[in-house]
Design an enzyme around this catalytic site. Structure first.
Site, PDB file in Angstrom:
ATOM      1  N   HIS A  41       0.818  -1.214   0.000  1.00 38.14           N
ATOM      2  CA  HIS A  41       0.000   0.000   0.000  1.00 38.14           C
ATOM      3  C   HIS A  41       0.855   1.270   0.000  1.00 38.14           C
ATOM      4  CE1 HIS A  41       0.757   0.678   4.349  1.00 38.14           C
ATOM      5  NE2 HIS A  41       0.721  -0.640   4.416  1.00 38.14           N
ATOM      6  N   ASP A  42       0.395   2.234  -0.783  1.00 38.85           N
ATOM      7  CA  ASP A  42       0.947   3.586  -0.824  1.00 38.85           C
ATOM      8  C   ASP A  42       2.351   3.661  -1.427  1.00 38.85           C
ATOM      9  OD1 ASP A  42      -1.340   4.850   0.679  1.00 38.85           O
ATOM     10  OD2 ASP A  42      -0.607   3.484   2.222  1.00 38.85           O
ATOM     11  N   GLY A  48       5.168  -1.041   2.689  1.00 43.16           N
ATOM     12  CA  GLY A  48       4.304   0.110   2.479  1.00 43.16           C
ATOM     13  C   GLY A  48       5.071   1.417   2.382  1.00 43.16           C
TER      14      GLY A  48
END
Length: 262
Positions: A121-122, A139
């Site tokens: 994520h991200d 992440g």
């Protein structure tokens, strides 16, 4: 009409360009958008708020757009955005973003992403990158353009890898890797400048000499990071052909938050 195999499950709300091809047993969710010329292999799953550009090739068993592996995630409508002409091999896992990290995972264009790569994520991945088998990005990782990462590498969360860098096989990256460098190992070490990669991208001898000088200023003269940054800024004035390269290095060093690889 879009070439969707009879056994594929494509939600009627999904937006697929008429030239998209979807293989047997693939599953595509309602919030997915896929651009022209992209192919989706058998058993691939594309879900979440995922936007995929043109002429991507997604191989069998890929998992694209699943929720983040973040215990704080609570169903927010975060996104995954993928550019054009990427090769995405078997069993890759790309997650959507999280509310605590900008809510978007973003992958650029013309990337070569091999089997079992995980992009969490991200993460922000640039263009023209190569990630060999089993590369894992935690992440909030940022990867610049033209980066090469060897197989079985782990990139720690919140770490940055600068443009044109190369990370060797089975490396553990827990500090920021400045642009143009070659690093490897566990613990990680800086092995020098990614000269072979720069030559393949038609960097002139003058630019490569200047980049070698940047490496020397950072690692060979006992300077503080602040002193090295000042010297690199002066180098940009001395070698106009490498001014953009020096600016790229200077901007990266100014933004480094985890310390740079040594």
């Amino acid at each position: 009409m879009t070439a969707v195999h009879a056994t594929a499950v494509v939600d009627p709300q999904a937006e697929l360009h008429p030239s998209v091809s979807v293989g047997p047993y693939a599953v595509i969710g309602p919030h997915v958008k896929i651009g022209a010329g992209t192919t989706v292999g058998p058993h691939a799953v594309i879900e979440g708020h995922t936007t995929i550009g043109q002429d991507n090739r997604i191989f069998q068993f890929a998992s694209i757009g699943a929720i983040p592996q973040d215990k704080k995630y609570d169903g927010e409508p975060c996104e995954l955005v993928i550019g054009d002409r990427n090769t995405i091999r078997e069993f890759v896992t790309f997650n959507i973003g999280s509310p605590g990290g900008g809510a978007v995972t973003r992958i650029g264009s013309d990337n070569w992403i091999m089997a079992y790569v995980h992009i969490a994520h991200d993460c922000i991945v640039g263009d023209h990158c190569t990630m060999a088998n089993n590369t894992t990005l935690g992440g909030h990782v940022t990867v610049g353009d033209w980066v090469t990462i060897g197989g079985l590498c782990g990139i720690h969360q919140f770490t940055k890898v600068g443009a044109h860098a190369m990370v060797g096989f089975a490396s553990a990256v827990s500090q920021d890797v400045p642009p143009f460098l070659l690093v490897d190992g566990n613990p990680l070490r800086v092995a020098g400048v990614n000269v072979t990669g720069l030559k393949r991208r038609d960097f002139s001898d003058e630019r490569i000499r200047a980049i070698r000088q940047m490496h020397k200023l950072l690692y060979r003269e006992g300077r503080t990071l602040a002193d090295a940054r000042e010297a690199i800024a002066e180098l940009a004035l001395q070698v106009p052909a490498a001014s953009a390269d020096a600016a790229l290095m200077g901007d990266f060093l100014a933004a480094a938050e985890r310390g740079i690889a040594r």
